[in-house]
Design a protein around this motif. Structure first.
Motif, PDB file in Angstrom:
ATOM      1  N   GLY A 132      41.819  30.152  45.403  1.00 41.97           N
ATOM      2  CA  GLY A 132      42.075  31.108  44.326  1.00 41.97           C
ATOM      3  C   GLY A 132      43.418  31.757  44.555  1.00 41.97           C
ATOM      4  O   GLY A 132      44.404  31.061  44.814  1.00 41.97           O
ATOM      5  N   GLY A 134      44.167  33.421  47.115  1.00 45.39           N
ATOM      6  CA  GLY A 134      44.410  32.957  48.479  1.00 45.39           C
ATOM      7  C   GLY A 134      43.515  31.760  48.736  1.00 45.39           C
ATOM      8  O   GLY A 134      42.775  31.318  47.847  1.00 45.39           O
ATOM      9  N   GLY A 184      46.363  29.300  43.933  1.00 42.35           N
ATOM     10  CA  GLY A 184      46.718  29.469  42.519  1.00 42.35           C
ATOM     11  C   GLY A 184      48.168  29.920  42.341  1.00 42.35           C
ATOM     12  O   GLY A 184      48.930  29.301  41.578  1.00 42.35           O
ATOM     13  N   GLY A 232      36.318  29.221  43.949  1.00 42.90           N
ATOM     14  CA  GLY A 232      37.587  29.877  43.612  1.00 42.90           C
ATOM     15  C   GLY A 232      38.091  29.378  42.269  1.00 42.90           C
ATOM     16  O   GLY A 232      37.651  28.330  41.766  1.00 42.90           O
ATOM     17  N   HIS A 236      37.812  25.523  39.242  1.00 43.35           N
ATOM     18  CA  HIS A 236      37.314  25.353  37.864  1.00 43.35           C
ATOM     19  C   HIS A 236      37.892  24.097  37.218  1.00 43.35           C
ATOM     20  O   HIS A 236      37.348  23.597  36.233  1.00 43.35           O
ATOM     21  CB  HIS A 236      37.653  26.574  37.009  1.00 43.35           C
ATOM     22  CG  HIS A 236      36.854  27.787  37.383  1.00 43.35           C
ATOM     23  ND1 HIS A 236      37.381  29.050  37.397  1.00 43.35           N
ATOM     24  CD2 HIS A 236      35.576  27.923  37.787  1.00 43.35           C
ATOM     25  CE1 HIS A 236      36.457  29.920  37.789  1.00 43.35           C
ATOM     26  NE2 HIS A 236      35.349  29.253  38.040  1.00 43.35           N
ATOM     27  N   GLN A 237      39.008  23.601  37.770  1.00 38.72           N
ATOM     28  CA  GLN A 237      39.582  22.340  37.272  1.00 38.72           C
ATOM     29  C   GLN A 237      38.769  21.196  37.873  1.00 38.72           C
ATOM     30  O   GLN A 237      39.167  20.571  38.850  1.00 38.72           O
ATOM     31  CB  GLN A 237      41.058  22.227  37.673  1.00 38.72           C
ATOM     32  CG  GLN A 237      41.940  23.323  37.114  1.00 38.72           C
ATOM     33  CD  GLN A 237      42.037  23.280  35.596  1.00 38.72           C
ATOM     34  OE1 GLN A 237      42.065  22.203  34.995  1.00 38.72           O
ATOM     35  NE2 GLN A 237      42.076  24.441  34.973  1.00 38.72           N
TER      36      GLN A 237
HETATM   37  P1  ADP Z   1      40.516  35.687  43.677  1.00 39.34           P
HETATM   38  O1  ADP Z   1      40.962  34.581  44.570  1.00 39.34           O
HETATM   39  O2  ADP Z   1      41.592  36.676  43.397  1.00 39.34           O
HETATM   40  O3  ADP Z   1      39.228  36.314  44.095  1.00 39.34           O
HETATM   41  P2  ADP Z   1      40.012  33.583  41.757  1.00 39.34           P
HETATM   42  O4  ADP Z   1      39.174  32.799  42.667  1.00 39.34           O
HETATM   43  O5  ADP Z   1      39.603  33.646  40.315  1.00 39.34           O
HETATM   44  O6  ADP Z   1      40.194  35.078  42.239  1.00 39.34           O
HETATM   45  O7  ADP Z   1      41.467  32.989  41.835  1.00 39.34           O
HETATM   46  C1  ADP Z   1      42.506  33.370  41.004  1.00 39.34           C
HETATM   47  C2  ADP Z   1      43.534  32.232  40.983  1.00 39.34           C
HETATM   48  O8  ADP Z   1      42.910  31.074  40.468  1.00 39.34           O
HETATM   49  C3  ADP Z   1      44.735  32.521  40.108  1.00 39.34           C
HETATM   50  O9  ADP Z   1      45.915  32.073  40.765  1.00 39.34           O
HETATM   51  C4  ADP Z   1      44.468  31.724  38.860  1.00 39.34           C
HETATM   52  O10 ADP Z   1      45.643  31.218  38.275  1.00 39.34           O
HETATM   53  C5  ADP Z   1      43.609  30.580  39.334  1.00 39.34           C
HETATM   54  N1  ADP Z   1      42.626  30.226  38.307  1.00 39.34           N
HETATM   55  C6  ADP Z   1      41.689  31.026  37.757  1.00 39.34           C
HETATM   56  N2  ADP Z   1      40.992  30.358  36.826  1.00 39.34           N
HETATM   57  C7  ADP Z   1      41.496  29.098  36.790  1.00 39.34           C
HETATM   58  C8  ADP Z   1      41.189  27.918  36.047  1.00 39.34           C
HETATM   59  N3  ADP Z   1      40.221  27.897  35.122  1.00 39.34           N
HETATM   60  N4  ADP Z   1      41.922  26.822  36.297  1.00 39.34           N
HETATM   61  C9  ADP Z   1      42.894  26.825  37.237  1.00 39.34           C
HETATM   62  N5  ADP Z   1      43.229  27.897  37.952  1.00 39.34           N
HETATM   63  C10 ADP Z   1      42.537  29.021  37.748  1.00 39.34           C
END
Ligand code: ADP
Ligand code: ZN
Length: 292
Positions: A132, A134, A184, A232, A236-237
């Motif tokens: 995500g 991180g 991400g 993370g 989701h991809q």
């Molecule tokens: P965190 O790590 O902050 O707890 P997430 O797991 O949602 O939160 O991660 C956020 C990261 O994941 C961001 O960089 C975002 O761009 C990426 N992200 C969130 N949703 C998607 C998605 N559907 N497809 C690809 N990347 C995603």
């Protein structure tokens, strides 16, 4: 009456608080932003106290001290988040809500959630990774969540930069760590667009899958998990899963022969609890604290 267990998923941006039962039923849940600890921590402890919980399980963002024998147990270590460096998180929670508390990392509780209620139920050696903002890994080996000196920081293993990679690492400490190359923010810096908007760019996910597969090869050989779960935002991809499995098989190159690795579709999987793996893991951690 059934035990009431508090669960606290303490993330870098938000806190999720729940009350539930030992069998994984969530009775109520709220969330609040992760502001300075003096503001948010007493408020959370009072919420749990007001709900008459019998125990609380906490999954905290790190780095943090998770070994109960360490004098700094329950403290957050160095972090850029204002006020949190060296903050006595568990101690403050306990001083206001005096019940047994379990304390571990956010990724370890997610691993515990999947191993108790999810797709890794019944297994004793599991790696859960989050890709995500991180990258981190929760690791269970032989039924125990792995701690060691501090806790694994398996998002910062150094990888081989793909010759086709036009980008560079976003990790301030490492030029080629997993988080620096594949989180991400790294995807977004490299390709100049939000990861979610890059869904149909094949080259993005080929490269991402290469880095994830390099990391998994290391986890497979070092931790020997029976299953690897990837959560993370980036996970989701879902189109990356077949790419990851193929590249993992290439990197392992037949060196290990196990029933699990013969069935990579079941071996490398998305999280199975609809984003509840963390909070459910906290519930189990709280249950274990009460039992202990
Ligand atoms: P965190 O790590 O902050 O707890 P997430 O797991 O949602 O939160 O991660 C956020 C990261 O994941 C961001 O960089 C975002 O761009 C990426 N992200 C969130 N949703 C998607 C998605 N559907 N497809 C690809 N990347 C995603
Ligand atoms: Zn790094």
């Amino acid at each position: 009456m059934a035990m009431r267990i508090g669960a606290l998923e303490a993330g870098g941006t938000k806190m999720v608080l729940a009350v539930g039962t030992a069998d994984g039923a969530i009775l109520e849940q709220i969330s609040m932003p992760t502001v300075e600890p003096e503001l948010v921590v007493p408020q959370m402890a009072e919420w749990f106290a007001s709900k008459n919980v019998d125990a609380v399980g906490i999954g905290a963002f790190g780095p943090t001290v998770v070994n109960p024998a360490n004098p700094n147990y329950g403290k957050i270590c160095f972090t850029p988040k204002p006020g949190w460096s060296n903050y006595d998180f568990l101690g403050t929670m306990h001083s206001i809500c005096d019940v047994p508390m379990g304390y571990d990392t956010d990724v370890n509780v997610a691993c515990l959630g999947e191993a108790t209620f999810g797709c890794a139920k019944g297994l004793d050696s599991v790696v859960y990774i989050t890709v995500g903002t991180g990258i981190g890994a929760g690791v269970m080996v032989g039924g125990q969540l792995l701690h060691g000196m501090l806790h694994p920081e398996a998002g910062h293993i150094l990888l081989t930069v793909n010759p086709d990679d036009p980008g560079k690492s976003v990790c301030p400490k490492h030029t080629r760590c997993f988080e620096g190359l594949a989180s991400g923010p790294s995807i977004e810096a490299r390709w100049g667009a939000k990861a979610v908007d890059l869904a149909d760019r094949q080259e993005v996910w080929e490269l991402e899958a290469d880095y994830i597969a390099q990391a998994l090869e290391i986890y497979v050989t070092c931790y020997s998990p029976q299953k690897i779960i990837i959560g993370g935002g980036v996970a989701h991809q879902e189109q990356i899963f077949p790419l990851i499995r193929t590249k993992l098989a290439d990197y392992l190159n037949g060196y290990l022969k196990t029933d699990e690795l013969d069935d990579l579709d079941s071996y490398v999987v998305p999280n199975s609890l609809n984003e509840k793996q963390g909070i459910l893991g906290c519930l189990e951690l709280g249950r274990r604290a009460l039992e202990a």
